[in-house]
Design a protein around this motif. Structure first.
Motif, short mmCIF file in Angstrom:
data_model
loop_
_atom_site.label_atom_id
_atom_site.label_comp_id
_atom_site.label_asym_id
_atom_site.label_seq_id
_atom_site.Cartn_x
_atom_site.Cartn_y
_atom_site.Cartn_z
N LEU A 83 33.57 -19.60 -10.80
CA LEU A 83 33.43 -20.42 -9.57
C LEU A 83 34.28 -21.46 -9.32
O LEU A 83 35.05 -22.70 -9.90
CB LEU A 83 31.79 -21.36 -9.92
N ASN A 84 34.54 -21.70 -7.49
CA ASN A 84 35.20 -22.73 -6.87
C ASN A 84 36.64 -22.68 -7.47
O ASN A 84 37.31 -23.86 -7.19
CB ASN A 84 34.58 -24.62 -7.39
N LYS A 85 37.07 -21.81 -7.69
CA LYS A 85 38.54 -21.39 -8.32
C LYS A 85 39.38 -21.08 -7.47
O LYS A 85 38.22 -20.04 -6.33
CB LYS A 85 38.92 -20.67 -9.10
N VAL A 86 40.12 -21.06 -7.22
CA VAL A 86 40.99 -19.95 -6.20
C VAL A 86 41.91 -19.17 -6.66
O VAL A 86 42.57 -19.11 -7.44
CB VAL A 86 41.97 -21.54 -5.13
N VAL A 87 41.57 -18.12 -6.56
CA VAL A 87 42.24 -16.47 -6.95
C VAL A 87 43.07 -15.72 -5.94
O VAL A 87 42.28 -15.85 -4.92
CB VAL A 87 41.61 -15.77 -7.55
N PRO A 88 43.99 -15.33 -6.72
CA PRO A 88 44.64 -14.15 -5.82
C PRO A 88 43.85 -13.15 -5.84
O PRO A 88 43.05 -12.32 -6.59
CB PRO A 88 45.95 -13.74 -6.97
N VAL A 89 43.61 -12.56 -4.77
CA VAL A 89 42.81 -11.31 -4.69
C VAL A 89 43.58 -9.34 -3.32
O VAL A 89 43.93 -10.39 -2.52
CB VAL A 89 41.23 -11.21 -3.67
N LEU A 90 43.94 -8.85 -3.85
CA LEU A 90 44.17 -7.56 -3.10
C LEU A 90 43.43 -6.81 -2.67
O LEU A 90 42.56 -6.58 -3.16
CB LEU A 90 45.35 -7.32 -4.22
N ILE A 91 43.20 -7.40 -0.90
CA ILE A 91 42.38 -6.92 -0.09
C ILE A 91 42.20 -5.56 0.27
O ILE A 91 42.89 -5.16 0.37
CB ILE A 91 41.90 -7.45 1.29
N GLN A 92 41.38 -4.68 -0.25
CA GLN A 92 41.33 -2.87 0.39
C GLN A 92 40.43 -2.28 0.61
O GLN A 92 40.70 -1.78 1.10
CB GLN A 92 40.73 -2.72 -1.26
N GLY A 93 39.25 -3.45 1.43
CA GLY A 93 38.66 -2.99 2.57
C GLY A 93 37.65 -3.35 3.15
O GLY A 93 37.71 -4.40 2.53
N VAL A 94 36.95 -2.84 3.91
CA VAL A 94 35.42 -3.78 4.95
C VAL A 94 34.68 -3.82 3.02
O VAL A 94 34.29 -2.59 2.36
CB VAL A 94 35.22 -2.82 5.96
N SER A 95 33.86 -4.41 3.49
CA SER A 95 32.49 -4.39 1.93
C SER A 95 31.64 -2.97 2.65
O SER A 95 31.07 -3.19 3.46
CB SER A 95 32.52 -5.76 2.01
N GLU A 96 31.04 -2.89 1.47
CA GLU A 96 30.11 -1.54 1.95
C GLU A 96 29.08 -2.46 2.07
O GLU A 96 27.85 -2.42 3.66
CB GLU A 96 30.04 -0.88 0.72
N LYS A 97 28.72 -3.59 1.46
CA LYS A 97 27.28 -4.29 1.92
C LYS A 97 27.00 -5.06 3.32
O LYS A 97 25.91 -5.42 4.02
CB LYS A 97 26.97 -4.79 0.61
N ASP A 98 28.04 -5.41 3.86
CA ASP A 98 28.24 -6.12 4.12
C ASP A 98 29.27 -6.22 5.29
O ASP A 98 30.69 -6.76 4.85
CB ASP A 98 28.52 -7.74 3.98
N GLN A 99 29.24 -5.52 6.52
CA GLN A 99 30.45 -4.93 7.53
C GLN A 99 31.81 -6.29 7.87
O GLN A 99 32.75 -6.08 8.29
CB GLN A 99 30.52 -4.14 8.97
N ASN A 100 30.65 -7.84 7.75
CA ASN A 100 31.18 -9.22 8.12
C ASN A 100 32.30 -9.37 7.04
O ASN A 100 32.98 -10.25 7.70
CB ASN A 100 30.45 -10.05 8.49
N LYS A 101 32.47 -8.54 6.19
CA LYS A 101 33.19 -9.17 4.53
C LYS A 101 34.33 -7.94 4.39
O LYS A 101 34.59 -6.86 4.60
CB LYS A 101 32.52 -9.79 3.74
#
Ligand code: SF4
Length: 471
Positions: free
Chosen positions: A407-425
């Motif tokens: 929580l509240n940390k900044v972490v590196p994330v490899l983005i792989q696609g559109v979220s299944e639950k929320d198309q805006n994410k």
């Protein structure tokens, strides 16, 4: 017709591994036809399906996600637990109805299940409408089997030690992350496990072939590769050259692809040097899946796991000490034959000590032909279910607590696609393999971005993009 034989599947050391070039068949016989594939089981099967898809597409087929549209249905199966069998035969019932309406529909079953004699007997007796049955050792022959298929049922399954095929084409599911097989089969023979019978003896690929594949993937723009095998850290033990997994991992890291992962490891084969290499290279991800299976040394012995509870804990603590911020997940089986309440409490004790980031938990499922299937199973189903429930509660608690630390940390994330639950994410994974749903534009897909974590649940994190590191 070639039928499997579990006794032969168990034999080791009869022949040396042959390194062969796979012949890739191209044809336009099936242009305009569609295929539907369903994959069961582990990452190895998922990757095998990428090979199967490549083969059938080279014959002219096009993929469909709709079963009813298919001219060819492929089921790539798993034999690890009884419910995987049930699922396949259940699904086959659906496909059978389809074939009644569409008699020209071709049905092919492959993978681990057909490597078992009982499965083949079942198919011969109850499922004569299945057209092609193939095993793990002749996936590369599938194109030929399809092209040569006449009207009668064709069963081609070999119980052999196995070879290594290079020159394999894959229709990879992703253009961001890729699987790279480094070895096939397994020689550990854990007493509950069917894998050494269904996948043959341990055969490591040659290091130069693996490095070539990783380099090609990097050149194609892949951000992440996962070195894949039933027991990756036993890599090289069967090769004449003096090469081990640590050496391979270091060479792969030096290719400088952004992220390197590996799965699955056996605690018995983990060396200090492997830990050193993971700690040394920023692009080797600080995430290890380290199967425990049981916290009782008595049960571990019955399982043939080759380590005690104490040895496992020593290794675990060494990893935690030497690899900064490493996340560790595990596999645990409950209800193994002779597991007493005390044995189960020891498993909970290990979970309380290790506070895993996550775990795959299972009720023991006897597999025909394995030594454990002959052990007297004295644990009742209701006790097994209660134990699983208790274990899952504890696992989820620690998973939640570990995620809260983000929580509240900044972490590196490899983005792989559109979220299944929320198309805006969009969604992606941290270096420690945490799933993150991120508020960000879709143009970050395929990139490693900095994400501030705003919410943490048991199985995923939520976050917002902070800065994009163009990689
Ligand atoms: S190490 Fe044991 S559990 Fe893993 S694949 Fe080999 S026999 Fe099965």
């Amino acid at each position: 017709m070639n039928l499997p034989n579990m006794k032969n599947a168990k034999l080791r050391g009869l022949k040396t591994v042959e390194y062969k070039k796979q012949e890739n068949l191209f044809s336009s016989n099936y242009v305009g036809k569609k295929y539907f594939i369903r994959t069961y089981g582990c990452q190895m099967n998922v990757h095998d399906s990428e090979e199967i898809c490549s083969m059938v597409e080279n014959l002219g087929f096009q993929k469909t996600e709709c079963l009813e549209e298919a001219d060819l249905v492929l089921l790539n199966t798993c034999a690890i637990r009884e419910n995987a069998h049930d699922k396949v035969f259940g699904y086959l019932g659906r496909v059978k109805h389809l074939k009644k309406e569409k008699p020209e529909l071709m049905i092919a079953i492959g993978g681990c299940m057909p490597q078992q004699e009982s499965v083949i007997h079942n198919i011969l007796e109850k499922h004569p409408y299945v057209d092609i049955v193939f095993g793990t050792h002749n996936i590369h022959e599938l194109s030929k089997l399809i092209l040569n298929h006449q009207k009668k049922q064709e069963i081609e399954v070999y119980s052999v030690e196995g070879n290594v095929y290079e020159n394999v084409l894959y229709k990879r599911d992703s253009s961001i992350t890729a699987w790279v097989n480094i070895m096939y089969g397994c020689d550990k023979f854990c007493t509950y496990c069917i894998v050494p019978y269904t996948r043959g003896k341990q055969r490591s690929r040659k290091m130069e072939d693996i490095l070539k594949e990783v380099q090609e993937l990097k050149d194609l723009g892949y951000q992440e590769i996962t070195l894949l095998g039933q027991n990756v850290n036993a890599y090289g033990k069967d090769l004449e050259e003096n090469i081990d997994f640590a050496t391979l991992l270091e060479k792969v890291a030096n290719i400088k692809i952004s992220r390197v992962r590996f799965v699955t490891s056996h605690p018995w084969d983990f060396t200090d040097r492997m830990i050193e290499i993971i700690a040394k290279y920023d692009n080797v991800m600080p995430y290890i899946h380290l199967p425990l299976q049981s916290g009782s040394s008595k049960i571990l012995k019955l399982m043939g796991r080759r380590y005690t509870k104490e040895e496992y804990l020593t290794l675990f603590h060494k990893m935690k000490e030497r690899i900064p911020k490493v996340a560790i997940t595990t596999d645990i089986i409950v209800g193994f034959p002779f597991e007493t309440e005390q044995d189960f409490l020891e498993t909970l004790e290990v979970v309380n000590t290790c506070k895993y980031d996550g775990a795959y938990t299972f009720i023991y499922s006897p597999r025909e032909g394995t030594p454990a299937s002959k052990m007297k199973d004295e644990v009742s189903n209701s006790v097994k279910e209660d134990r699983l429930h208790l274990l899952n509660r504890l696992i989820n608690q620690y998973s939640f607590e570990n995620n809260q630390k983000y929580l509240n940390k900044v972490v590196p994330v490899l983005i792989q696609g559109v979220s299944e639950k929320d198309q805006n994410k969009v969604y992606g994974y941290t270096d420690t393999m945490k799933l993150v749903n991120v508020i960000a534009d879709q143009d970050v897909i395929g990139k490693i971005i900095s994400v501030k974590i705003t919410d943490a649940k048991s199985f995923s994190l939520d976050g917002e993009m902070v800065v994009t590191n163009q990689k």
